[in-house]
Design an enzyme around this catalytic site. Sequence first.
Site, mmCIF file in Angstrom:
data_model
loop_
_atom_site.group_PDB
_atom_site.id
_atom_site.type_symbol
_atom_site.label_atom_id
_atom_site.label_comp_id
_atom_site.label_asym_id
_atom_site.label_seq_id
_atom_site.Cartn_x
_atom_site.Cartn_y
_atom_site.Cartn_z
ATOM 1 N N CYS A 136 107.150 -5.412 45.935
ATOM 2 C CA CYS A 136 106.325 -4.908 44.824
ATOM 3 C C CYS A 136 105.293 -5.996 44.516
ATOM 4 C CB CYS A 136 107.168 -4.515 43.611
ATOM 5 S SG CYS A 136 108.064 -5.842 42.784
HETATM 6 C C1 RB5 Z 1 103.094 -3.047 39.193
HETATM 7 O O1 RB5 Z 1 103.659 -1.901 38.689
HETATM 8 C C2 RB5 Z 1 104.083 -4.201 39.114
HETATM 9 O O2 RB5 Z 1 104.595 -4.285 37.825
HETATM 10 C C3 RB5 Z 1 105.222 -4.029 40.093
HETATM 11 O O3 RB5 Z 1 104.733 -3.905 41.381
HETATM 12 C C4 RB5 Z 1 106.220 -5.151 40.131
HETATM 13 O O4 RB5 Z 1 105.591 -6.385 40.269
HETATM 14 C C5 RB5 Z 1 107.226 -5.130 39.080
HETATM 15 O O5 RB5 Z 1 108.101 -6.008 38.985
#
Ligand code: RB5
Length: 152
Positions: A70
Amino acid sequence: MALRIVIGGDKAGFNYKQALRKDLESDDRVEVVEDVGVGDAEDDTSYPNVAIAAAERIAKGEADRALLICGTGLGVAIAANKVKGIRAVTAHDSYSVQRSVLSNNAQVLCMGERVVGLELARVLVKEWLGVQFDPQSSSAAKVDDICAYESD
Ligand code: RB5
């Protein structure tokens, strides 16, 4: 034994997921790579949905490990750890990646596309594939303590 790997991430991790999936698919130590999304960089599916889907594959015995990407690598780890039996870590350095398997028997490695360079992430994933937990090691009893708490 070749590994069955699930890969996933939200749109903030999409570019790295695509690149790392390619690496995994061409690695002899990997039997199969299952991509649980997201399918493109505009897909707004939230990171917990993807992380939980991946973790459930492992919990059901349908995959051995998951690689989750993420923005930070944090949210996917938090979400994956909500699935019973799953040990997910965020790691962006070689020692932590190795110890996540050797010390913690973590099945899930999480990384952040906004945190680590792509080439370093690629090297770390290669290293990750090369380490295996030793159930005879002194770490095993400590991991058992985690499992015991969870099954109470
Ligand atoms: C984006 O939604 C971001 O918050 C996500 O990719 C992640 O880093 C969350 O922990």
